[in-house]
Design a protein around this motif. Structure first.
Motif, short mmCIF file in Angstrom:
data_model
loop_
_atom_site.label_atom_id
_atom_site.label_comp_id
_atom_site.label_asym_id
_atom_site.label_seq_id
_atom_site.Cartn_x
_atom_site.Cartn_y
_atom_site.Cartn_z
N ILE A 1 -15.63 14.74 -4.51
CA ILE A 1 -14.42 14.16 -4.03
C ILE A 1 -14.37 12.76 -4.02
CG2 ILE A 1 -15.22 13.69 -1.48
CD1 ILE A 1 -11.96 15.47 -2.54
N GLY A 2 -15.53 11.88 -4.32
CA GLY A 2 -15.56 10.52 -4.52
C GLY A 2 -14.42 10.23 -5.94
N PHE A 3 -14.94 11.11 -6.92
CA PHE A 3 -14.04 10.96 -8.17
C PHE A 3 -12.62 10.74 -7.76
CE2 PHE A 3 -11.57 12.89 -11.66
CZ PHE A 3 -11.72 11.91 -12.43
N PHE A 4 -12.06 11.79 -7.08
CA PHE A 4 -10.61 11.91 -6.74
C PHE A 4 -10.16 10.85 -6.00
CE2 PHE A 4 -11.69 16.25 -7.72
CZ PHE A 4 -10.74 16.48 -8.83
N ARG A 5 -10.98 10.19 -5.00
CA ARG A 5 -10.56 9.01 -4.13
C ARG A 5 -10.26 7.78 -4.98
NH1 ARG A 5 -15.35 9.83 0.62
NH2 ARG A 5 -14.26 11.46 1.64
N THR A 6 -11.49 7.68 -6.10
CA THR A 6 -11.10 6.37 -6.96
C THR A 6 -9.77 6.83 -7.73
OG1 THR A 6 -13.64 6.66 -7.29
CG2 THR A 6 -12.41 5.44 -8.88
N VAL A 7 -9.42 7.87 -8.01
CA VAL A 7 -8.41 8.16 -8.95
C VAL A 7 -7.15 7.94 -8.05
CG1 VAL A 7 -6.78 9.83 -10.16
CG2 VAL A 7 -9.36 9.90 -10.60
N TYR A 8 -7.00 8.30 -6.85
CA TYR A 8 -5.86 8.06 -6.15
C TYR A 8 -5.61 6.72 -5.69
CZ TYR A 8 -6.36 13.22 -5.30
OH TYR A 8 -6.18 14.62 -5.39
N SER A 9 -6.80 5.75 -5.44
CA SER A 9 -6.51 4.45 -5.14
C SER A 9 -6.47 3.86 -6.39
CB SER A 9 -7.90 3.97 -4.25
OG SER A 9 -9.02 4.29 -4.96
N SER A 10 -6.53 3.95 -7.71
CA SER A 10 -6.63 3.26 -8.76
C SER A 10 -5.39 2.58 -8.82
CB SER A 10 -7.06 4.15 -10.06
OG SER A 10 -5.88 5.06 -10.05
N THR A 11 -4.36 2.92 -8.38
CA THR A 11 -3.07 2.13 -8.64
C THR A 11 -3.29 0.75 -8.20
OG1 THR A 11 -1.82 2.98 -6.86
CG2 THR A 11 -1.82 4.29 -8.97
N LEU B 1 -2.47 13.15 0.30
CA LEU B 1 -3.69 12.87 -0.58
C LEU B 1 -4.76 12.32 0.26
CD1 LEU B 1 -1.98 10.89 -3.63
CD2 LEU B 1 -2.75 13.46 -3.64
N SER B 2 -4.73 11.42 1.25
CA SER B 2 -5.73 11.18 2.08
C SER B 2 -6.38 12.24 2.63
CB SER B 2 -5.34 10.07 3.11
OG SER B 2 -4.21 10.31 4.02
N LEU B 3 -5.27 13.27 3.22
CA LEU B 3 -5.96 14.39 4.05
C LEU B 3 -6.87 15.32 2.81
CD1 LEU B 3 -3.06 15.67 5.87
CD2 LEU B 3 -4.89 14.54 7.02
N ILE B 4 -6.47 15.27 1.87
CA ILE B 4 -6.95 15.97 0.94
C ILE B 4 -8.56 15.55 0.64
CG2 ILE B 4 -7.41 16.80 -1.66
CD1 ILE B 4 -4.21 17.23 -1.51
N ILE C 1 1.23 3.80 -3.97
CA ILE C 1 0.40 4.69 -3.18
C ILE C 1 -0.99 4.48 -3.09
CG2 ILE C 1 -0.15 6.21 -5.21
CD1 ILE C 1 1.67 8.38 -3.42
N GLY C 2 -1.48 3.72 -3.93
CA GLY C 2 -3.12 3.52 -3.91
C GLY C 2 -3.31 2.72 -2.57
N PHE C 3 -2.71 1.81 -2.19
CA PHE C 3 -2.92 0.81 -0.93
C PHE C 3 -2.75 1.79 0.32
CE2 PHE C 3 -1.18 -1.72 2.62
CZ PHE C 3 -2.39 -2.59 2.79
N SER C 4 -1.74 2.47 0.27
CA SER C 4 -1.41 3.58 1.60
C SER C 4 -2.40 4.53 1.45
CB SER C 4 -0.07 3.94 1.35
OG SER C 4 0.95 3.07 1.27
N PHE C 5 -2.88 5.21 0.42
CA PHE C 5 -3.88 6.10 0.51
C PHE C 5 -5.21 5.56 0.93
CE2 PHE C 5 -7.69 7.29 -1.72
CZ PHE C 5 -7.77 8.70 -1.49
N LEU C 6 -5.53 4.49 0.54
CA LEU C 6 -6.78 3.80 1.11
C LEU C 6 -6.87 3.57 2.53
CD1 LEU C 6 -9.22 3.21 -0.67
CD2 LEU C 6 -8.67 0.88 -0.88
#
Length: 306
Positions: free
Chosen positions: A115-125, A104-107, A182-187
């Protein structure tokens, strides 16, 4: 004061200066030392102390038994099952969670519009508590009204007793845990990717290197310190998982999800056996310490800091 300092020999003055600096440093560190002593050091030594005793229902030491609590643990089938469940849980959650977060972080690191919207979604957990997340997953795993079984029914597949079947319960807990963490690891991984110098990629493109070559030779090596940190933190968190187990399965069915931390909780606050619970806590501490040391000894050799 100046006259005294001037008349003091240089060697003694240096020692006096070091002593003054040490006292000043301790003065600044005192609030932290006090907090660590009250909330970490005292509970840790108290736990080690109680692990050698049988205790009453108030948790006070009643009878010294030495290492009998530890011997009882390793003779207990329930505790051996707890160790097995914990090891499987760590194997299910840590590699999968890190790989998904890296993907997810590579994407999300690509320079694309929106892409900022997806960054917010991926880190929302990160902004959702374990309790709230577990309640949501409790509905998703419900055997009759849950979304997962409805999807299986649409595909003409038999429903699964996600939290009631011993073969599926630990997998279900692992799925929910991966989603929660996953949100913490992604960020953290996204931050590591954004700190890699763009000059390296530009040089690689000039030399004709493709995306996968860049990923293998530039991205992963330069991201290795961040990956090392995430893997270490994920391992420690996996060994200490409690909230989702308590809400979703309460250690069942048939102790399939009775992880060590939940076993400690049950032994101490349900069975009121604080001595054996303390012995389990000491065992867990030693396990985490050994795993962390091995990771630093073996894993850090492959970390590139430059």
């Amino acid at each position: 004061m100046k006259a005294d300092a001037a008349s003091t020999p240089p060697k003694q003055f240096g020692l006096w200066r070091k002593s003054l600096n040490a006292r000043t440093a301790l003065l600044y560190l005192f609030p932290s030392i006090l907090l660590f002593s009250v909330f970490i050091f005292y509970p840790m030594f108290r736990t080690i102390y109680l692990s050698f005793f049988l205790t009453d229902q108030q948790g006070a030491a009643a009878l010294f038994v030495g290492f009998e609590n530890y011997a009882y643990l390793f003779e207990s089938r329930e505790f051996r099952n707890s160790i097995k469940a914990t090891v499987l849980f760590v194997l299910y959650t840590v590699p999968t969670g890190v790989i998904i977060a890296l993907f997810l972080s590579l994407i999300a690191n690509e320079k694309l519009k929106g892409i900022g919207f997806f960054r917010t979604v991926y880190s929302s957990t990160m902004g959702i508590s374990v309790a709230a997340s577990s309640v949501v997953w409790l509905f998703l795993f419900h055997p009759s009204i849950g979304m997962f079984n409805r999807l299986l029914n649409v595909m003409n597949l038999p429903g699964v007793q996600w939290l009631l079947d011993p073969d599926w319960a630990l997998v279900s807990i692992s799925i929910s845990t991966i989603w929660m963490n996953i949100g913490f690891s992604f960020l953290i991984l996204l931050g590591g990717l954004q700190n890699i110098d763009e000059y390296l990629y530009e040089s690689a493109k000039i030399d004709g290197a493709g995306y996968w070559y860049q990923l293998r030779r530039i991205t992963i090596p330069m991201l290795s310190p961040t990956l090392f940190f995430i893997i270490t933190i994920s391992l420690i968190n996996a060994f200490q998982t409690f909230g989702q187990v308590d809400i979703l399965t309460k250690g069942g069915p048939s102790q399939a999800t009775n992880l060590i931390v939940y076993s400690i909780y049950r032994e101490a606050f349900i069975n009121y056996q604080f001595g054996t619970a303390s012995a389990q806590a000491v065992f867990l501490f030693i396990c985490i310490l050994i795993v962390t040391i091995l990771q630093f000894k073996l894993g850090e050799k492959k970390v590139h800091y430059q």
